[in-house]
Design a protein around this motif. Structure first.
Motif, short mmCIF file in Angstrom:
data_model
loop_
_atom_site.label_atom_id
_atom_site.label_comp_id
_atom_site.label_asym_id
_atom_site.label_seq_id
_atom_site.Cartn_x
_atom_site.Cartn_y
_atom_site.Cartn_z
N SER A 144 -1.65 -2.76 -3.96
CA SER A 144 -3.06 -2.83 -3.59
C SER A 144 -3.28 -1.96 -2.36
N VAL A 145 -2.59 -1.99 -1.29
CA VAL A 145 -2.87 -0.71 -0.39
C VAL A 145 -2.77 0.72 -0.73
N ASN A 146 -2.10 0.91 -1.62
CA ASN A 146 -1.84 2.08 -2.17
C ASN A 146 -3.15 2.54 -2.77
N ARG A 147 -3.78 1.66 -3.49
CA ARG A 147 -5.08 1.96 -4.39
C ARG A 147 -6.06 2.09 -3.41
N TRP A 148 -6.16 1.39 -2.31
CA TRP A 148 -7.00 1.33 -1.30
C TRP A 148 -7.02 2.89 -0.62
N LYS A 149 -5.61 3.37 -0.36
CA LYS A 149 -5.67 4.57 0.20
C LYS A 149 -6.13 5.80 -0.44
N MET A 150 -5.88 5.67 -1.66
CA MET A 150 -6.41 6.70 -2.71
C MET A 150 -7.59 6.55 -3.24
N THR A 151 -8.31 5.63 -2.93
CA THR A 151 -9.78 5.72 -3.47
C THR A 151 -10.80 6.19 -2.45
N PRO A 152 -11.42 7.53 -2.83
CA PRO A 152 -12.04 8.15 -1.94
C PRO A 152 -13.36 7.60 -1.30
N PHE A 153 -13.21 7.29 0.29
CA PHE A 153 -14.47 6.72 1.15
C PHE A 153 -13.80 6.75 2.38
N ASP A 154 -14.49 6.52 3.40
CA ASP A 154 -13.99 6.64 4.92
C ASP A 154 -13.27 5.37 5.23
N HIS A 155 -12.00 5.70 5.43
CA HIS A 155 -11.23 4.52 5.88
C HIS A 155 -11.04 4.20 7.12
N PRO A 156 -11.09 3.04 7.92
CA PRO A 156 -10.68 2.78 8.94
C PRO A 156 -9.44 2.86 9.52
N ALA A 157 -9.03 3.40 10.67
CA ALA A 157 -7.62 3.42 11.37
C ALA A 157 -7.03 2.15 11.07
N VAL A 158 -5.74 2.02 10.71
CA VAL A 158 -4.84 1.11 10.44
C VAL A 158 -3.50 1.54 10.64
N PRO A 159 -3.23 1.52 11.87
CA PRO A 159 -1.74 1.98 12.33
C PRO A 159 -0.43 1.21 11.99
N ALA A 160 -0.90 -0.34 11.92
CA ALA A 160 0.34 -1.17 11.52
C ALA A 160 0.51 -0.85 9.92
N ILE A 161 -0.42 -0.81 9.28
CA ILE A 161 -0.45 -0.52 7.74
C ILE A 161 0.27 0.78 7.33
N ASP A 162 -0.03 1.87 8.45
CA ASP A 162 0.48 3.05 8.09
C ASP A 162 2.10 3.19 8.69
N ALA A 163 2.58 2.43 9.33
CA ALA A 163 3.91 2.35 9.78
C ALA A 163 4.57 1.66 8.79
N TRP A 164 3.85 0.38 7.96
CA TRP A 164 4.51 -0.33 7.15
C TRP A 164 4.62 0.64 5.72
N PHE A 165 3.52 1.30 5.44
CA PHE A 165 3.61 2.25 4.36
C PHE A 165 4.73 3.41 4.51
N SER A 166 5.09 3.92 5.56
CA SER A 166 6.06 4.73 5.67
C SER A 166 7.31 4.07 5.51
N ARG A 167 7.49 2.85 5.85
CA ARG A 167 8.94 1.89 5.39
C ARG A 167 9.06 1.84 3.90
N LEU A 168 7.67 1.53 3.27
CA LEU A 168 7.94 1.42 1.87
C LEU A 168 8.04 2.87 1.25
N ASN A 169 7.84 3.80 1.68
CA ASN A 169 8.19 5.09 1.30
C ASN A 169 9.62 5.58 1.36
N ASN A 170 10.56 4.71 2.04
CA ASN A 170 11.95 4.94 1.95
C ASN A 170 12.53 4.11 0.96
#
Length: 207
Positions: free
Chosen positions: A168-194
């Motif tokens: 679900s978060v991947n879908r949010w990231k890929m839908t084109p509109f201005d996204h707020p800063a989400v540092p905890a999500i970004d760190a988690w997403f990096s872990r998912l990418n492993n």
């Protein structure tokens, strides 16, 4: 071997395929849905009267609803790390799965087809704006949870909650509109990418 009916462009099919791979369960995936085999036939509706994918077939057992299939796969594989057997720990995973299927999924019902799919039927600017607010509100809930755990959605270990929420978060990231800063999500997403299965079925260029 499980049989999974549903096209792999479907976000709900992809969560099942990801779960199967994390659980080490062999599966055969067959393309059903728009552009592929029809879900509107009597034969398919006998499996799922909603005419939706995915459908899982395990010998003579048939199951639909993607999160239910994910739970079944984890239990079949006896993967208590993905879905704990202890009631409170299981509830800590499953309440995020239920929230994803109800609140989170519903938040993008208008925005996603409007902005990602460019569907001309979804052209109400007010509805789009309201949808973005609702979607971002859900994202903030995920952000706050991950700030709290500093690891994964349900705590210190990767579970089914991360699979369903990750897509679900991947879908949010890929839908084109201005996204707020989400540092905890970004760190988690990096872990998912492993995780190789996430790269195959989650962050693979599909929305």
């Amino acid at each position: 071997m499980l049989k999974i009916l549903g096209k792999n462009t479907s976000i709900n099919v992809r969560k099942v395929l990801w779960t199967c791979e994390e659980a080490g369960i062999d599966y055969l995936q067959e393309d059903y849905g728009s552009g592929f085999a029809s879900t509107e036939t009597a034969e398919f509706k006998a499996l799922n009267p909603n005419a939706l994918v995915p459908v899982m077939i395990d010998d003579d057992f048939v199951l639909w609803e993607s999160n239910s299939i994910c739970r079944y796969v984890a239990r079949k594989a006896q993967r208590d790390d993905l879905l704990p057997g202890e009631p409170q720990a299981a509830a800590g995973v499953e309440h995020w799965m239920d929230w994803q299927a109800t609140e989170f999924n519903n938040a993008w019902r208008y925005v996603f087809p409007a902005l990602a799919r460019k569907n001309p039927a979804y052209n109400d600017e007010t509805a789009i704006a309201q949808g973005i607010i609702a979607w971002n509100r859900c994202i903030d809930i995920v952000e706050q949870q991950l700030r709290s755990t500093r690891a994964w959605m349900a705590g210190e270990t990767f579970t089914l909650a991360d699979i369903v929420t990750g897509l679900s978060v991947n879908r949010w990231k890929m839908t084109p509109f201005d996204h707020p800063a989400v540092p905890a999500i970004d760190a988690w997403f990096s872990r998912l990418n492993n995780r190789p299965a996430f790269l195959r079925h989650g962050n693979n260029g599909m929305v």
